[in-house]
Write a protein that holds these residues in place. Structure first.
Motif, PDB file in Angstrom:
ATOM      1  N   PRO A  31      -9.572 -16.502  16.666  1.00  0.00           N
ATOM      2  CA  PRO A  31      -8.718 -16.202  17.817  1.00  0.00           C
ATOM      3  C   PRO A  31      -7.244 -16.500  17.545  1.00  0.00           C
ATOM      4  O   PRO A  31      -6.906 -17.229  16.621  1.00  0.00           O
ATOM      5  N   CYS A  32      -6.379 -15.921  18.356  1.00  0.00           N
ATOM      6  CA  CYS A  32      -4.940 -16.216  18.266  1.00  0.00           C
ATOM      7  C   CYS A  32      -4.719 -17.696  18.591  1.00  0.00           C
ATOM      8  O   CYS A  32      -5.472 -18.284  19.353  1.00  0.00           O
ATOM      9  N   PRO A  33      -3.662 -18.314  18.023  1.00  0.00           N
ATOM     10  CA  PRO A  33      -2.654 -17.702  17.141  1.00  0.00           C
ATOM     11  C   PRO A  33      -2.847 -18.067  15.674  1.00  0.00           C
ATOM     12  O   PRO A  33      -1.886 -18.178  14.912  1.00  0.00           O
ATOM     13  N   THR A  34      -4.068 -18.346  15.254  1.00  0.00           N
ATOM     14  CA  THR A  34      -4.324 -18.730  13.863  1.00  0.00           C
ATOM     15  C   THR A  34      -3.817 -17.666  12.899  1.00  0.00           C
ATOM     16  O   THR A  34      -3.982 -16.474  13.128  1.00  0.00           O
ATOM     17  N   GLY A  35      -3.206 -18.085  11.802  1.00  0.00           N
ATOM     18  CA  GLY A  35      -2.600 -17.149  10.864  1.00  0.00           C
ATOM     19  C   GLY A  35      -3.568 -16.569   9.869  1.00  0.00           C
ATOM     20  O   GLY A  35      -3.392 -16.699   8.654  1.00  0.00           O
ATOM     21  N   HIS A  36      -4.596 -15.937  10.340  1.00  0.00           N
ATOM     22  CA  HIS A  36      -5.531 -15.253   9.448  1.00  0.00           C
ATOM     23  C   HIS A  36      -4.814 -14.134   8.702  1.00  0.00           C
ATOM     24  O   HIS A  36      -3.962 -13.446   9.251  1.00  0.00           O
ATOM     25  N   TYR A  37      -5.179 -13.930   7.444  1.00  0.00           N
ATOM     26  CA  TYR A  37      -4.491 -12.970   6.582  1.00  0.00           C
ATOM     27  C   TYR A  37      -5.407 -11.797   6.276  1.00  0.00           C
ATOM     28  O   TYR A  37      -6.374 -11.938   5.535  1.00  0.00           O
ATOM     29  N   LYS A  38      -5.126 -10.634   6.842  1.00  0.00           N
ATOM     30  CA  LYS A  38      -5.903  -9.419   6.582  1.00  0.00           C
ATOM     31  C   LYS A  38      -5.150  -8.584   5.553  1.00  0.00           C
ATOM     32  O   LYS A  38      -3.976  -8.270   5.735  1.00  0.00           O
ATOM     33  N   LEU A  39      -5.834  -8.234   4.465  1.00  0.00           N
ATOM     34  CA  LEU A  39      -5.178  -7.519   3.379  1.00  0.00           C
ATOM     35  C   LEU A  39      -6.156  -6.512   2.786  1.00  0.00           C
ATOM     36  O   LEU A  39      -7.230  -6.888   2.319  1.00  0.00           O
ATOM     37  N   TYR A  40      -5.780  -5.219   2.794  1.00  0.00           N
ATOM     38  CA  TYR A  40      -6.593  -4.147   2.219  1.00  0.00           C
ATOM     39  C   TYR A  40      -5.807  -3.445   1.121  1.00  0.00           C
ATOM     40  O   TYR A  40      -4.601  -3.252   1.217  1.00  0.00           O
ATOM     41  N   ILE A  41      -6.518  -3.037   0.077  1.00  0.00           N
ATOM     42  CA  ILE A  41      -5.950  -2.163  -0.960  1.00  0.00           C
ATOM     43  C   ILE A  41      -6.916  -1.003  -1.153  1.00  0.00           C
ATOM     44  O   ILE A  41      -8.114  -1.204  -1.375  1.00  0.00           O
ATOM     45  N   ALA A  42      -6.385   0.215  -1.070  1.00  0.00           N
ATOM     46  CA  ALA A  42      -7.227   1.409  -1.159  1.00  0.00           C
ATOM     47  C   ALA A  42      -6.699   2.357  -2.229  1.00  0.00           C
ATOM     48  O   ALA A  42      -5.542   2.270  -2.660  1.00  0.00           O
ATOM     49  N   GLY A  43      -7.560   3.284  -2.627  1.00  0.00           N
ATOM     50  CA  GLY A  43      -7.158   4.314  -3.574  1.00  0.00           C
ATOM     51  C   GLY A  43      -8.345   4.877  -4.331  1.00  0.00           C
ATOM     52  O   GLY A  43      -9.362   4.200  -4.493  1.00  0.00           O
ATOM     53  N   ASN A  44      -8.196   6.107  -4.778  1.00  0.00           N
ATOM     54  CA  ASN A  44      -9.248   6.773  -5.556  1.00  0.00           C
ATOM     55  C   ASN A  44      -8.598   7.815  -6.447  1.00  0.00           C
ATOM     56  O   ASN A  44      -8.277   8.913  -5.994  1.00  0.00           O
ATOM     57  N   PRO A  45      -8.374   7.504  -7.721  1.00  0.00           N
ATOM     58  CA  PRO A  45      -7.682   8.458  -8.600  1.00  0.00           C
ATOM     59  C   PRO A  45      -8.407   9.789  -8.717  1.00  0.00           C
ATOM     60  O   PRO A  45      -7.763  10.830  -8.906  1.00  0.00           O
ATOM     61  N   ALA A  46      -9.735   9.788  -8.592  1.00  0.00           N
ATOM     62  CA  ALA A  46     -10.485  11.041  -8.713  1.00  0.00           C
ATOM     63  C   ALA A  46     -10.159  12.009  -7.581  1.00  0.00           C
ATOM     64  O   ALA A  46     -10.318  13.225  -7.736  1.00  0.00           O
ATOM     65  N   ALA A  47      -9.707  11.489  -6.437  1.00  0.00           N
ATOM     66  CA  ALA A  47      -9.405  12.341  -5.287  1.00  0.00           C
ATOM     67  C   ALA A  47      -7.938  12.733  -5.208  1.00  0.00           C
ATOM     68  O   ALA A  47      -7.552  13.509  -4.334  1.00  0.00           O
ATOM     69  N   GLU A  48      -7.118  12.196  -6.109  1.00  0.00           N
ATOM     70  CA  GLU A  48      -5.682  12.482  -6.095  1.00  0.00           C
ATOM     71  C   GLU A  48      -5.368  13.665  -7.008  1.00  0.00           C
ATOM     72  O   GLU A  48      -6.026  13.853  -8.039  1.00  0.00           O
ATOM     73  N   PRO A  49      -4.354  14.463  -6.663  1.00  0.00           N
ATOM     74  CA  PRO A  49      -3.964  15.563  -7.550  1.00  0.00           C
ATOM     75  C   PRO A  49      -3.307  15.052  -8.819  1.00  0.00           C
ATOM     76  O   PRO A  49      -2.959  13.869  -8.925  1.00  0.00           O
ATOM     77  N   ALA A  50      -3.106  15.932  -9.779  1.00  0.00           N
ATOM     78  CA  ALA A  50      -2.447  15.576 -11.040  1.00  0.00           C
ATOM     79  C   ALA A  50      -1.082  14.961 -10.751  1.00  0.00           C
ATOM     80  O   ALA A  50      -0.346  15.413  -9.871  1.00  0.00           O
ATOM     81  N   GLY A  51      -0.757  13.913 -11.488  1.00  0.00           N
ATOM     82  CA  GLY A  51       0.527  13.255 -11.320  1.00  0.00           C
ATOM     83  C   GLY A  51       0.555  12.203 -10.236  1.00  0.00           C
ATOM     84  O   GLY A  51       1.571  11.540 -10.032  1.00  0.00           O
ATOM     85  N   HIS A  52      -0.572  12.009  -9.522  1.00  0.00           N
ATOM     86  CA  HIS A  52      -0.652  11.031  -8.436  1.00  0.00           C
ATOM     87  C   HIS A  52      -1.733   9.980  -8.693  1.00  0.00           C
ATOM     88  O   HIS A  52      -2.051   9.202  -7.803  1.00  0.00           O
ATOM     89  N   LYS A  53      -2.287   9.940  -9.875  1.00  0.00           N
ATOM     90  CA  LYS A  53      -3.473   9.123 -10.146  1.00  0.00           C
ATOM     91  C   LYS A  53      -3.191   7.615 -10.113  1.00  0.00           C
ATOM     92  O   LYS A  53      -4.114   6.816  -9.989  1.00  0.00           O
ATOM     93  N   ARG A  54      -1.922   7.228 -10.237  1.00  0.00           N
ATOM     94  CA  ARG A  54      -1.585   5.805 -10.284  1.00  0.00           C
ATOM     95  C   ARG A  54      -1.409   5.182  -8.890  1.00  0.00           C
ATOM     96  O   ARG A  54      -1.141   3.994  -8.772  1.00  0.00           O
TER      97      ARG A  54
END
Length: 351
Positions: A259-282
């Protein structure tokens, strides 16, 4: 994976020797005080055009920050150098003066966490224009290595950058901004001979281990920039503390129903090079929010609050063999809610 090998460099050398090319403009040569000598140091010879690739490498991921309040800006880019002495840039550019708010400037990536494996289902957002499939802006120019060993780039339109080259590891080259004529204050880059049609999955990223070599400059609506580097930074990417939600998303593994106001840290990183066009794989997409900020943004949410969250645009640092070594990043959190319009540039690599 495509790499520049010694053989291909030799072939390129044979193709370019004997043709003609002009060196940098007279204005840029004047800035180095010995332009002709510098030009010669970067080429195969006075009559040749075989330029030395910076650090012997062709593909660099770069982040830049500059300008003045209230129009500070960041640019995240991919530089491609050739042995003909030319360079091209694919980039995204964001400024504090950009119109819109937390809602319009944060857009869906199409990636989501999973309740089955990560306690809840939440969307991962990014800055408008960086979402999958969006075209790069482009720029072209020429480059040379001056007599001080600096990489000098002359972009079309009269913009110039000078970078310091170093080799902290044998498998990549690092760039640090030295000077510019258009207000660059902070800049980082990493280069290798692995091209931009190569990227790695989030599973590979998570398995890499903690990214402890961290340095970044950040700014919000105040005029001054703040510098943070490890070990004083406590928010470096401790990848050993992440969990795999779905094949395209990893999440910091922390308790969720606090519950608030505890400083819980939510952090997501997403990505899929196979679904990106050429030149966007990084490309990877990071979104995070402290729980205490989420409370200020409209009450406790199991996900990042709809109007909140920091948006970090990532490009993968890959070495000459395509091995993941970390990220170059730029923050473009552009809104009018808690924290204001926050910009930052990052480098996060494995020690």
């Amino acid at each position: 994976m495509k790499k520049i090998t010694k053989l291909s460099l030799y072939v390129l050398a044979m193709l370019f020797i004997g043709s003609c090319s002009k060196g940098p403009s007279s204005d840029s040569e004047a800035q180095t005080k010995d332009g002709k000598a510098n030009r010669t140091s970067a080429l195969a010879g006075e009559d040749g055009v075989l330029a030395a690739l910076p650090g012997g490498r062709a593909y660099y991921v770069v982040s830049l920050m500059g300008g003045t309040f209230p129009n500070k800006w960041v640019r995240l880019a991919q530089y491609t150098f050739t042995t003909a002495g030319t360079v091209t840039e694919q980039f995204k550019y964001y400024t504090q003066g950009q119109s819109g708010d937390h809602y319009s400037n944060k857009v869906l990536t199409g990636f989501n966490t999973s309740q089955a494996t990560c306690d809840y289902t939440c969307p991962v957002k990014t800055c408008i224009g960086f979402q999958p499939g969006q075209a790069w802006s482009t720029l072209s120019g020429t480059f040379y290595i001056n007599s001080l060993g600096k990489l000098v780039i002359n972009w079309s339109g009269g913009y110039q950058e000078a970078w310091t080259l170093s080799s902290p590891k044998s498998y990549y080259t690092r760039l640090d901004i030295n000077t510019s004529n258009y207000g660059v204050a902070h800049g980082y880059g990493y280069g290798s001979n692995t091209d931009f049609d190569t990227g790695v999955t989030t599973a590979t990223i998570m398995a890499t281990g903690d990214l402890k070599d961290v340095d970044y400059w950040s700014n919000n609506y105040q005029a001054n920039d703040a510098h943070t580097d490890y070990p004083t930074d406590t928010s470096y990417l401790k990848l050993s503390g992440f969990q795999q939600c779905v094949s395209s998303v990893i999440k910091l593994d922390e308790a969720n129903q606090i519950p608030c106001p505890t400083g819980h840290y939510k952090l997501y990183i997403a990505g899929n090079p196979a679904a990106e066009p050429a030149g966007h794989k990084r490309k990877n997409y990071r979104q995070h929010q402290k729980g205490s900020v989420g409370c200020k943004d409209g009450g406790w949410n199991t996900c990042i609050s709809p109007m909140g969250g920091h948006i970090i645009l990532y490009l993968q640092v890959l070495d000459d063999d395509g091995v993941f070594r970390g990220f170059i990043g730029a923050e473009a959190t552009l809104g009018v809610g808690y924290g204001g319009r926050i910009l930052a540039v990052w480098r996060e690599v494995k020690v």
